[in-house]
Design a protein around this motif. Structure first.
Motif, PDB file in Angstrom:
ATOM      1  N   MET A   1      -0.588   7.643   3.066  1.00 22.24           N
ATOM      2  CA  MET A   1       0.743   7.869   2.509  1.00 22.24           C
ATOM      3  C   MET A   1       0.602   8.557   1.159  1.00 22.24           C
ATOM      4  O   MET A   1      -0.186   8.154   0.317  1.00 22.24           O
ATOM      5  CB  MET A   1       1.482   6.550   2.332  1.00 22.24           C
ATOM      6  N   LEU A   2       1.423   9.579   0.940  1.00 18.51           N
ATOM      7  CA  LEU A   2       1.285  10.408  -0.244  1.00 18.51           C
ATOM      8  C   LEU A   2       2.650  10.667  -0.861  1.00 18.51           C
ATOM      9  O   LEU A   2       3.610  10.986  -0.160  1.00 18.51           O
ATOM     10  CB  LEU A   2       0.653  11.744   0.153  1.00 18.51           C
ATOM     11  N   MET A   3       2.742  10.507  -2.191  1.00 20.25           N
ATOM     12  CA  MET A   3       3.894  10.977  -2.933  1.00 20.25           C
ATOM     13  C   MET A   3       3.444  12.167  -3.763  1.00 20.25           C
ATOM     14  O   MET A   3       2.378  12.127  -4.385  1.00 20.25           O
ATOM     15  CB  MET A   3       4.492   9.888  -3.807  1.00 20.25           C
ATOM     16  N   ILE A   4       4.266  13.222  -3.774  1.00 19.66           N
ATOM     17  CA  ILE A   4       3.858  14.490  -4.337  1.00 19.66           C
ATOM     18  C   ILE A   4       4.742  14.894  -5.507  1.00 19.66           C
ATOM     19  O   ILE A   4       5.863  14.406  -5.663  1.00 19.66           O
ATOM     20  CB  ILE A   4       3.878  15.601  -3.268  1.00 19.66           C
ATOM     21  N   GLY A   5       4.234  15.815  -6.331  1.00 23.16           N
ATOM     22  CA  GLY A   5       5.024  16.461  -7.358  1.00 23.16           C
ATOM     23  C   GLY A   5       5.442  17.840  -6.911  1.00 23.16           C
ATOM     24  O   GLY A   5       4.737  18.498  -6.124  1.00 23.16           O
ATOM     25  N   ILE A   6       6.589  18.301  -7.385  1.00 25.03           N
ATOM     26  CA  ILE A   6       7.068  19.643  -7.102  1.00 25.03           C
ATOM     27  C   ILE A   6       7.246  20.385  -8.415  1.00 25.03           C
ATOM     28  O   ILE A   6       7.271  19.779  -9.491  1.00 25.03           O
ATOM     29  CB  ILE A   6       8.374  19.631  -6.278  1.00 25.03           C
TER      30      ILE A   6
ATOM     31  N   PHE B   1       0.577 -11.009  -3.616  1.00 25.05           N
ATOM     32  CA  PHE B   1       1.545  -9.911  -3.619  1.00 25.05           C
ATOM     33  C   PHE B   1       1.670  -9.313  -2.226  1.00 25.05           C
ATOM     34  O   PHE B   1       0.685  -8.995  -1.576  1.00 25.05           O
ATOM     35  CB  PHE B   1       1.112  -8.839  -4.616  1.00 25.05           C
ATOM     36  N   ARG B   2       2.909  -9.136  -1.779  1.00 21.10           N
ATOM     37  CA  ARG B   2       3.169  -8.622  -0.426  1.00 21.10           C
ATOM     38  C   ARG B   2       3.951  -7.307  -0.439  1.00 21.10           C
ATOM     39  O   ARG B   2       4.382  -6.839   0.610  1.00 21.10           O
ATOM     40  CB  ARG B   2       3.939  -9.675   0.391  1.00 21.10           C
ATOM     41  N   GLY B   3       4.149  -6.726  -1.603  1.00 20.34           N
ATOM     42  CA  GLY B   3       4.919  -5.496  -1.695  1.00 20.34           C
ATOM     43  C   GLY B   3       4.050  -4.250  -1.585  1.00 20.34           C
ATOM     44  O   GLY B   3       2.949  -4.273  -1.027  1.00 20.34           O
ATOM     45  N   VAL B   4       4.557  -3.149  -2.121  1.00 18.61           N
ATOM     46  CA  VAL B   4       3.909  -1.844  -2.025  1.00 18.61           C
ATOM     47  C   VAL B   4       2.976  -1.646  -3.213  1.00 18.61           C
ATOM     48  O   VAL B   4       3.339  -1.922  -4.359  1.00 18.61           O
ATOM     49  CB  VAL B   4       4.970  -0.728  -1.991  1.00 18.61           C
ATOM     50  N   VAL B   5       1.778  -1.141  -2.941  1.00 13.54           N
ATOM     51  CA  VAL B   5       0.805  -0.848  -3.988  1.00 13.54           C
ATOM     52  C   VAL B   5       0.662   0.669  -4.111  1.00 13.54           C
ATOM     53  O   VAL B   5       0.306   1.353  -3.147  1.00 13.54           O
ATOM     54  CB  VAL B   5      -0.563  -1.478  -3.691  1.00 13.54           C
ATOM     55  N   PHE B   6       0.973   1.191  -5.309  1.00  9.08           N
ATOM     56  CA  PHE B   6       0.824   2.603  -5.625  1.00  9.08           C
ATOM     57  C   PHE B   6      -0.458   2.831  -6.423  1.00  9.08           C
ATOM     58  O   PHE B   6      -0.806   2.017  -7.287  1.00  9.08           O
ATOM     59  CB  PHE B   6       1.981   3.098  -6.505  1.00  9.08           C
ATOM     60  N   SER B   7      -1.099   3.965  -6.193  1.00 10.32           N
ATOM     61  CA  SER B   7      -2.089   4.437  -7.156  1.00 10.32           C
ATOM     62  C   SER B   7      -1.346   5.022  -8.347  1.00 10.32           C
ATOM     63  O   SER B   7      -0.151   5.308  -8.275  1.00 10.32           O
ATOM     64  CB  SER B   7      -2.974   5.516  -6.529  1.00 10.32           C
ATOM     65  N   ASP B   8      -2.049   5.204  -9.463  1.00  8.60           N
ATOM     66  CA  ASP B   8      -1.531   6.081 -10.505  1.00  8.60           C
ATOM     67  C   ASP B   8      -1.855   7.516 -10.068  1.00  8.60           C
ATOM     68  O   ASP B   8      -2.491   7.740  -9.023  1.00  8.60           O
ATOM     69  CB  ASP B   8      -2.152   5.728 -11.855  1.00  8.60           C
TER      70      ASP B   8
ATOM     71  N   LEU C   1       6.575   2.657   7.340  1.00 13.17           N
ATOM     72  CA  LEU C   1       7.367   1.458   7.074  1.00 13.17           C
ATOM     73  C   LEU C   1       7.064   0.849   5.715  1.00 13.17           C
ATOM     74  O   LEU C   1       7.839   0.052   5.197  1.00 13.17           O
ATOM     75  CB  LEU C   1       7.117   0.407   8.168  1.00 13.17           C
ATOM     76  N   ALA C   2       5.930   1.236   5.121  1.00 16.55           N
ATOM     77  CA  ALA C   2       5.505   0.596   3.877  1.00 16.55           C
ATOM     78  C   ALA C   2       6.533   0.755   2.763  1.00 16.55           C
ATOM     79  O   ALA C   2       6.692  -0.131   1.921  1.00 16.55           O
ATOM     80  CB  ALA C   2       4.160   1.162   3.431  1.00 16.55           C
TER      81      ALA C   2
END
Length: 350
Positions: free
Chosen positions: A1-6, A240-247, A298-299
């Motif tokens: 899973m990836l979040m990106i910058g534009i 913890f059962r939620g979402v874990v993001f990297s920096d 689903l995460a």
């Protein structure tokens, strides 16, 4: 899973293609993506229209010097401004922090933004990147603010993200630019830096963002790509059962895990749900690296917006004006402009 910058104020054709990739979970916005409230709403709508599935739109809107959207939004004070009030009247300070959280989250939700990566629950112990972004140095005080801030964000219908686990405040180095090593034992960290995270998790925080700091007495890797931290301690010990993001994997301290593909896989293998690649030039390489990796869409479902009001309704809400008046009494610190505490570049996740 990836979040990106534009790159800019509107989506380019290649960025629309990025959003079609099955590994792309959403977009992190910065000051470079903001011109006005109307433009921001149009951009958010365009991002959602370009993606074949629900995507998360996030930002760092902490207040002080880390506030990506300013014109048309309340100018929020930095979190450190609450400490002096806490010394005089702890109940009033915690109530006001709750209003800060509600106001910040409500304005974003009214603009079509799902998530602010907030609150910072690092300890205010001199780190150049954290500076006045932290509430206080005392773990118990920060824990109390964490509980209030999570509650305020939830009242606005926004998920809360605790950062930067397991604690970035007690080293000097800014991981945007340098490797950071914290030599303390796990016992010391449990007694200090982990205290606010435990409080925030117990209060229902929905996500955690990892630090790129290395804690060699606990694991040899930066925390975000160390199973000891993500899977054993955050998930196992703290429950913890939620979402874990990297920096942001474009930060200098992430280099310890190798090149960009190696960083991506190291963080995901360690147990992170979502990796952040916020520099647009790095996005094609990141997407290619994840082409054959299964994705769990689903995460992020629990972090998507929960029916925030539009701006007209928010402007009519008396709580907004009352919160603005109360917050105006907090000091505006010199370091809001970046002086003396490590300015955060608009291309970096804070």
């Amino acid at each position: 899973m990836l979040m990106i910058g534009i790159a800019g104020f509107a989506l380019g054709a290649h960025e629309r293609d990025w959003l079609q990739h099955p590994a792309c979970a959403g977009v992190v916005l910065f000051a470079r993506n903001f011109a006005s409230r109307a433009q921001l709403a149009e951009l958010a709508q365009a991002i959602r229209a370009a993606a074949p599935r629900p995507v998360l739109i996030a930002v760092d809107q902490e207040g002080g010097r880390v506030q990506r959207f300013r014109e048309g939004f309340t100018r929020l004070p930095a979190l450190q401004g609450f400490e002096a009030l806490y010394r005089r009247d702890s109940d009033a300070a915690l109530a006001l922090a709750r209003e800060h959280a509600w106001l910040m989250a409500s304005e974003l939700r009214a603009s079509g933004i799902d998530l602010s990566f907030a609150p910072v629950v690092d300890l205010a112990r001199g780190n150049r990147a954290i500076g006045d972004r932290a509430f206080a140095a005392d773990p118990a005080v920060v824990a109390a603010f964490a509980r209030s801030y999570v509650a305020g964000m939830h009242e606005a219908g926004m998920a809360a993200t605790l950062k930067h686990f397991p604690g970035h405040g007690s080293v000097q180095e800014d991981t945007h630019f340098d490797t950071a090593i914290d030599p303390r034992s796990l016992e010391d960290l449990r007694a200090q830096d982990l205290v606010p995270f435990a409080a925030g998790i117990a209060s229902g925080a929905d996500a955690v963002m990892m630090a790129h700091v290395i804690y060699p007495q606990v694991a040899p890797e930066p925390a975000g790509c160390a199973r000891r931290w993500v899977t054993d301690i955050l998930r196992g010990e703290l429950g913890f059962r939620g979402v874990v993001f990297s920096d942001d994997l474009g930060m200098a301290a992430a280099d310890a895990a190798g090149d960009l593909p190696a960083r991506l896989h190291a963080h995901l293998d360690a147990g992170c749900d979502v990796a952040l690649v916020c520099q647009p030039a790095q996005v094609p390489t990141a997407l290619e690296a994840l082409a054959s990796r299964p994705s769990n869409t689903l995460a992020l479902a629990a972090l998507l917006g929960r029916g925030g009001l539009g701006w007209d309704a928010l402007l009519a809400d008396p709580r907004r004006e009352a919160a603005q008046r109360s917050l105006a009494a907090l000091p505006t610190l010199q370091s809001e402009s970046g002086a003396g505490s490590g300015a955060i570049h608009s291309g970096d996740v804070a």
